[in-house]
Scaffold this motif. Structure first.
Motif, PDB file in Angstrom:
ATOM      1  N   PHE A 167       0.820  -1.201   0.000  1.00 24.49           N
ATOM      2  CA  PHE A 167       0.000   0.000   0.000  1.00 24.49           C
ATOM      3  C   PHE A 167       0.864   1.264   0.000  1.00 24.49           C
ATOM      4  O   PHE A 167       0.649   2.177  -0.780  1.00 24.49           O
ATOM      5  CB  PHE A 167      -0.960   0.036   1.195  1.00 24.49           C
ATOM      6  CG  PHE A 167      -1.631   1.372   1.324  1.00 24.49           C
ATOM      7  CD1 PHE A 167      -2.694   1.704   0.497  1.00 24.49           C
ATOM      8  CD2 PHE A 167      -1.150   2.340   2.202  1.00 24.49           C
ATOM      9  CE1 PHE A 167      -3.280   2.954   0.571  1.00 24.49           C
ATOM     10  CE2 PHE A 167      -1.730   3.600   2.274  1.00 24.49           C
ATOM     11  CZ  PHE A 167      -2.803   3.902   1.452  1.00 24.49           C
ATOM     12  N   PHE A 168       1.866   1.283   0.892  1.00 26.09           N
ATOM     13  CA  PHE A 168       2.649   2.512   0.989  1.00 26.09           C
ATOM     14  C   PHE A 168       3.453   2.780  -0.289  1.00 26.09           C
ATOM     15  O   PHE A 168       3.586   3.929  -0.709  1.00 26.09           O
ATOM     16  CB  PHE A 168       3.532   2.491   2.242  1.00 26.09           C
ATOM     17  CG  PHE A 168       2.729   2.790   3.476  1.00 26.09           C
ATOM     18  CD1 PHE A 168       2.294   4.096   3.737  1.00 26.09           C
ATOM     19  CD2 PHE A 168       2.340   1.787   4.348  1.00 26.09           C
ATOM     20  CE1 PHE A 168       1.516   4.388   4.854  1.00 26.09           C
ATOM     21  CE2 PHE A 168       1.564   2.064   5.474  1.00 26.09           C
ATOM     22  CZ  PHE A 168       1.156   3.365   5.720  1.00 26.09           C
ATOM     23  N   TRP A 169       3.939   1.721  -0.916  1.00 24.46           N
ATOM     24  CA  TRP A 169       4.606   1.913  -2.208  1.00 24.46           C
ATOM     25  C   TRP A 169       3.639   2.443  -3.266  1.00 24.46           C
ATOM     26  O   TRP A 169       3.960   3.364  -4.014  1.00 24.46           O
ATOM     27  CB  TRP A 169       5.220   0.599  -2.689  1.00 24.46           C
ATOM     28  CG  TRP A 169       6.502   0.266  -1.988  1.00 24.46           C
ATOM     29  CD1 TRP A 169       6.695  -0.690  -1.035  1.00 24.46           C
ATOM     30  CD2 TRP A 169       7.782   0.899  -2.173  1.00 24.46           C
ATOM     31  NE1 TRP A 169       7.999  -0.702  -0.614  1.00 24.46           N
ATOM     32  CE2 TRP A 169       8.691   0.269  -1.294  1.00 24.46           C
ATOM     33  CE3 TRP A 169       8.228   1.945  -2.989  1.00 24.46           C
ATOM     34  CZ2 TRP A 169      10.037   0.636  -1.214  1.00 24.46           C
ATOM     35  CZ3 TRP A 169       9.563   2.310  -2.914  1.00 24.46           C
ATOM     36  CH2 TRP A 169      10.444   1.663  -2.037  1.00 24.46           C
ATOM     37  N   HIS A 170       2.462   1.824  -3.309  1.00 19.92           N
ATOM     38  CA  HIS A 170       1.470   2.274  -4.308  1.00 19.92           C
ATOM     39  C   HIS A 170       1.087   3.733  -4.074  1.00 19.92           C
ATOM     40  O   HIS A 170       0.975   4.519  -5.003  1.00 19.92           O
ATOM     41  CB  HIS A 170       0.205   1.417  -4.235  1.00 19.92           C
ATOM     42  CG  HIS A 170       0.365   0.047  -4.817  1.00 19.92           C
ATOM     43  ND1 HIS A 170       1.065  -0.200  -5.973  1.00 19.92           N
ATOM     44  CD2 HIS A 170      -0.096  -1.160  -4.403  1.00 19.92           C
ATOM     45  CE1 HIS A 170       1.028  -1.497  -6.249  1.00 19.92           C
ATOM     46  NE2 HIS A 170       0.331  -2.094  -5.304  1.00 19.92           N
ATOM     47  N   ASP A 171       0.879   4.052  -2.806  1.00 23.56           N
ATOM     48  CA  ASP A 171       0.425   5.402  -2.490  1.00 23.56           C
ATOM     49  C   ASP A 171       1.487   6.443  -2.830  1.00 23.56           C
ATOM     50  O   ASP A 171       1.186   7.542  -3.274  1.00 23.56           O
ATOM     51  CB  ASP A 171       0.040   5.493  -1.002  1.00 23.56           C
ATOM     52  CG  ASP A 171      -1.023   6.553  -0.760  1.00 23.56           C
ATOM     53  OD1 ASP A 171      -2.043   6.544  -1.484  1.00 23.56           O
ATOM     54  OD2 ASP A 171      -0.835   7.406   0.121  1.00 23.56           O
ATOM     55  N   ALA A 172       2.752   6.074  -2.597  1.00 21.59           N
ATOM     56  CA  ALA A 172       3.831   7.042  -2.808  1.00 21.59           C
ATOM     57  C   ALA A 172       4.393   6.998  -4.223  1.00 21.59           C
ATOM     58  O   ALA A 172       5.078   7.929  -4.658  1.00 21.59           O
ATOM     59  CB  ALA A 172       4.950   6.774  -1.802  1.00 21.59           C
ATOM     60  N   TRP A 173       4.098   5.924  -4.964  1.00 16.68           N
ATOM     61  CA  TRP A 173       4.769   5.756  -6.255  1.00 16.68           C
ATOM     62  C   TRP A 173       3.779   5.425  -7.368  1.00 16.68           C
ATOM     63  O   TRP A 173       3.560   6.242  -8.272  1.00 16.68           O
ATOM     64  CB  TRP A 173       5.853   4.667  -6.108  1.00 16.68           C
ATOM     65  CG  TRP A 173       6.773   4.562  -7.284  1.00 16.68           C
ATOM     66  CD1 TRP A 173       7.344   5.591  -7.979  1.00 16.68           C
ATOM     67  CD2 TRP A 173       7.214   3.346  -7.891  1.00 16.68           C
ATOM     68  NE1 TRP A 173       8.125   5.084  -8.988  1.00 16.68           N
ATOM     69  CE2 TRP A 173       8.078   3.719  -8.953  1.00 16.68           C
ATOM     70  CE3 TRP A 173       6.990   1.986  -7.626  1.00 16.68           C
ATOM     71  CZ2 TRP A 173       8.703   2.762  -9.766  1.00 16.68           C
ATOM     72  CZ3 TRP A 173       7.633   1.045  -8.428  1.00 16.68           C
ATOM     73  CH2 TRP A 173       8.475   1.438  -9.480  1.00 16.68           C
ATOM     74  N   THR A 174       3.143   4.231  -7.286  1.00 17.88           N
ATOM     75  CA  THR A 174       2.254   3.803  -8.376  1.00 17.88           C
ATOM     76  C   THR A 174       1.163   4.837  -8.663  1.00 17.88           C
ATOM     77  O   THR A 174       0.901   5.186  -9.815  1.00 17.88           O
ATOM     78  CB  THR A 174       1.582   2.460  -8.022  1.00 17.88           C
ATOM     79  OG1 THR A 174       2.550   1.567  -7.490  1.00 17.88           O
ATOM     80  CG2 THR A 174       0.906   1.852  -9.236  1.00 17.88           C
ATOM     81  N   PHE A 175       0.512   5.289  -7.594  1.00 14.37           N
ATOM     82  CA  PHE A 175      -0.606   6.221  -7.759  1.00 14.37           C
ATOM     83  C   PHE A 175      -0.281   7.596  -7.176  1.00 14.37           C
ATOM     84  O   PHE A 175      -1.189   8.326  -6.744  1.00 14.37           O
ATOM     85  CB  PHE A 175      -1.866   5.663  -7.068  1.00 14.37           C
ATOM     86  CG  PHE A 175      -2.332   4.336  -7.614  1.00 14.37           C
ATOM     87  CD1 PHE A 175      -2.922   4.246  -8.869  1.00 14.37           C
ATOM     88  CD2 PHE A 175      -2.176   3.170  -6.876  1.00 14.37           C
ATOM     89  CE1 PHE A 175      -3.360   3.025  -9.374  1.00 14.37           C
ATOM     90  CE2 PHE A 175      -2.613   1.942  -7.370  1.00 14.37           C
ATOM     91  CZ  PHE A 175      -3.200   1.865  -8.621  1.00 14.37           C
ATOM     92  N   ALA A 176       0.994   7.944  -7.159  1.00 16.57           N
ATOM     93  CA  ALA A 176       1.410   9.184  -6.486  1.00 16.57           C
ATOM     94  C   ALA A 176       0.638  10.400  -6.996  1.00 16.57           C
ATOM     95  O   ALA A 176       0.195  11.245  -6.213  1.00 16.57           O
ATOM     96  CB  ALA A 176       2.903   9.393  -6.688  1.00 16.57           C
TER      97      ALA A 176
END
Ligand code: GDD
Ligand code: MN
Length: 415
Positions: free
Chosen positions: A326-335
């Motif tokens: 989640f934290f990767w997605h929030d900060a990167w995938t869907f930044a």
């Protein structure tokens, strides 16, 4: 002198490209023409709401585009005589006209019948029961004046929400949206709140095609058959009803799915070229891969190093992997999208949704694995079956997270 009642049009449900002559529609109607804006208000047994609604709408519009708008209330011969209450108001509000329908009924056709007699360049719709806050109206109008072909009031973008809904009700509403995304993604996937009945559309974008809506969700028809390029979404909070009762029954859910199936099978959907989200998909995949290593590492740590039970270790490992993803997605995938919904409480909500979507994905994976293993392939191909199941679940996770979780105002710019 009150305006005389509008007679309901008959024949095909089709919005004319140029507004019909007012002499044919309503000779007693005063305002100068052409009009910028026509707002249709569908009603069925809303006598307790119309007086306040009309007062609020006219106050707002008189301050924004005086004498360049009209309100068209379309009532389906309500037993509580809503049409008459409204008719009496036309004396005080000359911009208001009332249509009393006795032969036809139904929410979607009421809206289109109203648009058929409308004089405006922009056509809108709002519920009569004050669940759609009138204040949002001017933002929608401004968005269309700024060039959007369609401006939708949405419960699912910044500033949007529902007032007092139970978890079950929210879940049902979102479930219907997910089902819609599966049945007809080309329509449902274009807006964050496809169920909205509060929106405005440019006449030129909806005029022409034969409309054939079913049930309540007229917006589906507008997106499906209109030529809508740019869409604006404005957040709003769906208010609780104060007076009167909702007309929604289980039949509306069936109609909704039937409507989507019809849009899809008739194959006349106006396809909009949406760029394939290649780089987002790659980021999503890489984060997923990182989750695999997190899961493995925690499993090793707990079950091998600490000697915990396998099931307990796996549940914790999977959950930590989900949170890490989640934290990767929030900060990167869907930044780009999470930046538009700042703050820790919004982030926490996204985490909960992400978690739920992943867990549903897990359930889906088990079903798919069984399906491919038992019904499609012969024995000893469980890993092929699992690979396909994983692939499909990954697409599910990506799509639902993009459309329902990180999705905010999806404004499509004209090229
Ligand atoms: N003319 C006419 N004919 N009007 C109708 C009919 C009909 O058969 N049925 C309902 N209406 C009117 C109601 O009087 C009200 O003004 C409006 O349509 C919405 O009906 P409700 O029964 O209050 O619906 P709701 O509050 O459950 O519904 C809404 O859900 C959305 C949120 O998901 C939708 O109608 C949307 O407009 C809304 O945004
Ligand atoms: Mn309502």
């Amino acid at each position: 002198m009150p305006n005389q009642l509008l007679s309901p049009p008959s024949g095909p449900l089709q919005v004319p490209i140029t507004a019909p002559s007012i002499a044919d529609i309503n000779p007693s109607f005063g305002p100068k023409r052409p009009l910028k804006f026509s707002l249709v208000i569908p009603t069925y047994n809303e006598r307790g709401n119309v007086t306040q609604l009309i007062a609020q709408l006219t106050a707002l519009l008189d301050g924004f585009i005086p004498a360049e708008y009209e309100l068209i209330l379309v009532d389906d011969d309500s037993a509580d005589r809503t049409w008459q209450v409204a008719q009496d108001l036309t004396d005080r509000y000359p911009q208001l006209q009332v249509m009393r329908r006795q032969k036809e009924h139904g929410l979607s056709s009421a809206v289109i019948r109203g648009w058929q007699v409308a004089q405006g360049e922009i056509l809108g719709v709002i519920d009569a029961d004050l669940q759609h806050p009138p204040e949002v109206l001017l933002k929608l109008l401004q968005a269309t004046l700024n060039g959007a072909d369609l401006a939708v009031a949405s419960r699912h973008v910044e500033g949007g929400g529902v007032s007092d809904w139970s978890v079950v009700r929210r879940f049902l509403s979102r479930g219907a949206q997910v089902l819609g995304l599966v049945v007809c993604p080309a329509v449902v996937g274009r807006v964050s709140d496809p169920m909205s009945g509060y929106f405005m559309v440019r006449r030129s974008a909806i005029a022409g095609p034969l409309l054939n809506p079913l049930g309540y969700k007229i917006l589906l028809e507008v997106i499906g058959r209109g030529s809508i390029k740019e869409i604006a979404e404005i957040g709003y909070v769906f208010q609780e009803r104060v007076s009167g009762a909702s007309k929604v029954t289980w039949k509306q859910y069936i109609d909704y799915l039937g409507h989507l199936a019809r849009l899809r099978s008739q194959g006349k959907i106006t396809k909009v070229r949406q760029d394939f989200p290649t780089s987002r998909l790659i980021r999503y995949g890489l984060v997923g891969l990182s989750g695999l290593f997190v899961d493995m590492a925690i499993l090793y740590l707990l079950s091998t190093q600490l000697g915990w039970g396998l099931t307990r270790s796996k549940i914790i490992a999977a959950e930590i992997a989900i949170v890490s993803n989640f934290f990767w997605h929030d900060a990167w995938t869907f930044a780009d999208l999470s930046q538009r919904q700042k703050g820790w409480s919004a982030r926490f909500k996204r985490l909960l949704k992400f978690n739920t979507i992943c867990l549903i994905g897990l359930g889906l994976g088990v079903v798919l694995l069984n399906f491919f293993y038992n019904l499609v392939f012969q024995q000893n191909q469980r890993y092929v079956a699992n690979l396909i199941a994983i692939g499909l679940v990954a697409v599910w996770n990506f799509q639902i997270n993009l459309k329902l979780n990180w999705r905010t105002a999806a404004v499509l710019r004209r090229k």
